[in-house]
Each structure stands twice: as C-alpha cells, then as structure tokens.
Design an enzyme around this catalytic site. Sequence first.
Site, PDB file in Angstrom:
ATOM      1  N   LYS A  78       0.559  -1.291  -0.284  1.00  0.00           N
ATOM      2  CA  LYS A  78       0.025  -0.167   0.057  1.00  0.00           C
ATOM      3  C   LYS A  78       0.949   1.149  -0.012  1.00  0.00           C
ATOM      4  CE  LYS A  78      -4.533   0.933   0.276  1.00  0.00           C
ATOM      5  NZ  LYS A  78      -5.623  -0.224   0.048  1.00  0.00           N
TER       6      LYS A  78
HETATM    7  N1  GLU Z   1      -7.326   0.010  -3.113  1.00  0.00           N
HETATM    8  C1  GLU Z   1      -8.049  -1.106  -3.422  1.00  0.00           C
HETATM    9  C2  GLU Z   1      -8.124  -2.144  -2.290  1.00  0.00           C
HETATM   10  O1  GLU Z   1      -7.962  -1.516  -1.113  1.00  0.00           O
HETATM   11  C3  GLU Z   1      -7.406  -1.966  -4.828  1.00  0.00           C
HETATM   12  C4  GLU Z   1      -6.165  -2.457  -4.527  1.00  0.00           C
HETATM   13  C5  GLU Z   1      -5.677  -2.951  -5.897  1.00  0.00           C
HETATM   14  O2  GLU Z   1      -6.546  -3.133  -6.974  1.00  0.00           O
HETATM   15  O3  GLU Z   1      -4.452  -3.138  -6.071  1.00  0.00           O
HETATM   16  O4  GLU Z   1      -8.571  -3.212  -2.497  1.00  0.00           O
END
Ligand code: GLU
Length: 416
Positions: A106
């Site tokens: 993240k």
């Molecule tokens: N931000 C989204 C989540 O928390 C998508 C993450 C992604 O597609 O890599 O799942």
Amino acid sequence: MNPSPSPLATARAQLATAVQILGYDDGMHAVLRQPRRELHVAVPLRRDDGHVELLHGYRVQHNISRGPGKGGLRYAPGVDIDEVRALAMWMTWKCAVVELPYGGAKGGVTIDPRAYSPFELERVTRRYTSEIMPMIGPERDVMAPDIGTDEQVMAWVMDTYSVNRGFTIPAVTTGKPLAVGGSLGRATATSRGVLHAATATLRDAGVRLDEVSAAIQGFGKVGAPLARFLHEKGCRVVAVGDERGAIVRTDGLDVAALTAHVARTGSVVGFADADPLDPAELLALDVDVLFPAAVEGVLDEESAARVKARWVVEAANGPTTTEGDRVLADRGVVVVPDILANAGGVVVSYFEWVQANQAYWWTEREIEERLEHRMLEAYATVSQVSRAEGISLRDAALVIGVRRVAEAHLIRGLYP
Ligand code: GLU
C-alpha cells in the site's frame, strides 16, 4: 469513551487470532507481522503560487512471498506510516483469499487532495513516483487507486515510471484509463464484488436481495456504484452518507436521481427526495444490510452496540475494530469481512495486469464472468471453513489468507 484502536492495532490483532487458530510459532508470527520493506519519502511540491511545501509519502510492501506487492495509493490528510502498514497487511491476506499471485502493499501521501489543483496533484504524483521508483514495477509492486486517487493519478504514475525507463510499461499500475491499457469493468469492480459477496451471503440464509433494505456509509468510488447495483437487483437502499452528511428515505432512494444530484453538487446532502440524517445514525438504522464503504474503524465497541442490521458487508478496508467485531458477534450480526467482500477491485486489477502483460484485452463479459466466479469461489471456501471450524467469516477468511502466505514461506524456505 475509549479512543478507537488504530487500523494497525486492528490488523495485528486479527493476525494474532489467525496465528493462534493455525497454531503457528512465534517465528512465523513475527515474519507475517512485519512489513517486508517500507519507504518513507519526502515529496517537495511547488504550489501554483510559487511557494514550496513539503509532503510525506510512503510505500509499504507487507509481503511479497506469493508474487509482486499489490495495493492502492491513498491521498488523505490523515495518512501515516501505521495506516499504510495496516492497509498493506490487509492487501496480503485479501490477495491470498482470492488466490491472486500477489503479495500485499500500500502507498500513501499525507495530503488533502481537494485542497490542491490538478496541476499540483500531478506534480505530487510524479515526484512521489520518482522517489519510490526503485521499489515498484510490474514484477515488483503494482499500484492502484484508493481513497483520494483515481485513474488519472494512475496514468501519471504509469507515465512517470515509463518515461524514466524509456518505454511504455502499462502493467506498473492498474485502475488506469481505458485509453492507456486500463481494463473494462475495473472502475466498478469493487462494488460488483461487494454485490456478489452480499448476494452469496444472503443466499446462504435463504434470503434474496430484493427482499432486503440497505444503508451505505460512503458514496464514492465504491459506495455510489454499489447503490446502483443494489437498486438494480431490487434491494431497497434507504440511506446513504458521505463526508458531508447523510440522507434517508424509508421507502427507498431513487438512486439514479441521487447520482445526478451528487454529480451536480458533490454530495448526497441536499437531495430533495429524502430527509437529512445524522451521519452517526446511519450505522444504527433499522435496515437488513449495512455496507460500510468509507474508512477504517467506524464500527467500534460503541457504534457496533447500536447496529440493528442483520448483516454487515465490509466494502471499506478495516471498518470494524476488534472490539466492534466482538460486539457484533455477541449480537448475532453476520459480518462479511473486507478481505473477502471488497476483493473485487484487486481481482479486476489482476485481470488488468494480466491483459497488460499479454497486450491482449478481454471483453467486458469475460471480465464480469471471471470476477463473479472468483468472488463466489472465495465466498464458498470461506463460508465452508467458517462452518467446519465454527469460526466467524472474518476468522475463516484470515485463516485461509494467512495459511496460504505461510505455506509460500515454508515451501520457499529461508535464505540463506
Ligand atoms: N485500493 C483497493 C483495495 O483496497 C484496490 C487495490 C488494487 O487493486 O490493487 O483493495
């Protein structure tokens, strides 16, 4: 009132529970708990008026034992390293639960994106990307949108990375615009996945979506399409809320008219065909299904004690604290956990990455069918483990995710 525990405390407590159920030793627990790598970068920004401001950015790869790191990039004023660590850990379990060949990662920048011009946001994004360049790439760590970022931000990340490498590399981000290698169905994938998870959960209880009422906290990238999909399935969406307030209409909101109102005004507040609602009351409404689709920690010990819904389907990441979970369980509320319920977004991110790697694009139908299949398979496995072990859906999903990651560690062995 006790302050709500931090997202990281919640994520770590969840891992501790899974480790205990699985009977892993302290060494494995420590390996699974600690982020593999993290980078804290300074992001100097020249504002449009010429003065310079210093922002802080982060990228955390919680685990990369099953494949490249995968996870969103968040722009929000409260972002700090611990929040990013929690979100990265949840991505690890989420990717494992839906069997994607990814680890979890993240990123975040501490910024209120609404207070900056598009030109400023472009400069922030490009500088942040160039600072974390050594860490990312299609085979290392693949970014996607999250709160406060969108497909334009992903296009800037992709462009900055590609220009520095000297050729176009679409697979470095997902959630891109279609024109530069995005995937059909990605923009609504998280909401679609939530819909599939909710449908499957209700089906297990012998209930159909057109027999239930719902409230949705959050009317953004996830909440707004979710309201539309629920409405299309005949579900009575009685209340929605956003950062500015909430609205209610007991006989069901006209979701199309509401969406038009939000497009015009930027908020659900002031929608003529509904009554204003205290946002704190939204979680306590007398509805069948509650969809938290905003931020972490909203269902804590106190707010969980007031929930009247029979099902909570977590469209957001980490909306329920550990205490909140306990209270909901005591009250017989079924919680469909985030790492299962909202995995549709990263599933279609995976499809986008596969398509970009092959330079061959699928039809919308292929994407929607494969997404539904994966969500229903994951739901079936989680609910089967939950029943067989007599544990909650959350603990079952965590046990499945954590076990798959631990297996990868054990099979690969320790170097040196
Ligand atoms: N931000 C989204 C989540 O928390 C998508 C993450 C992604 O597609 O890599 O799942």
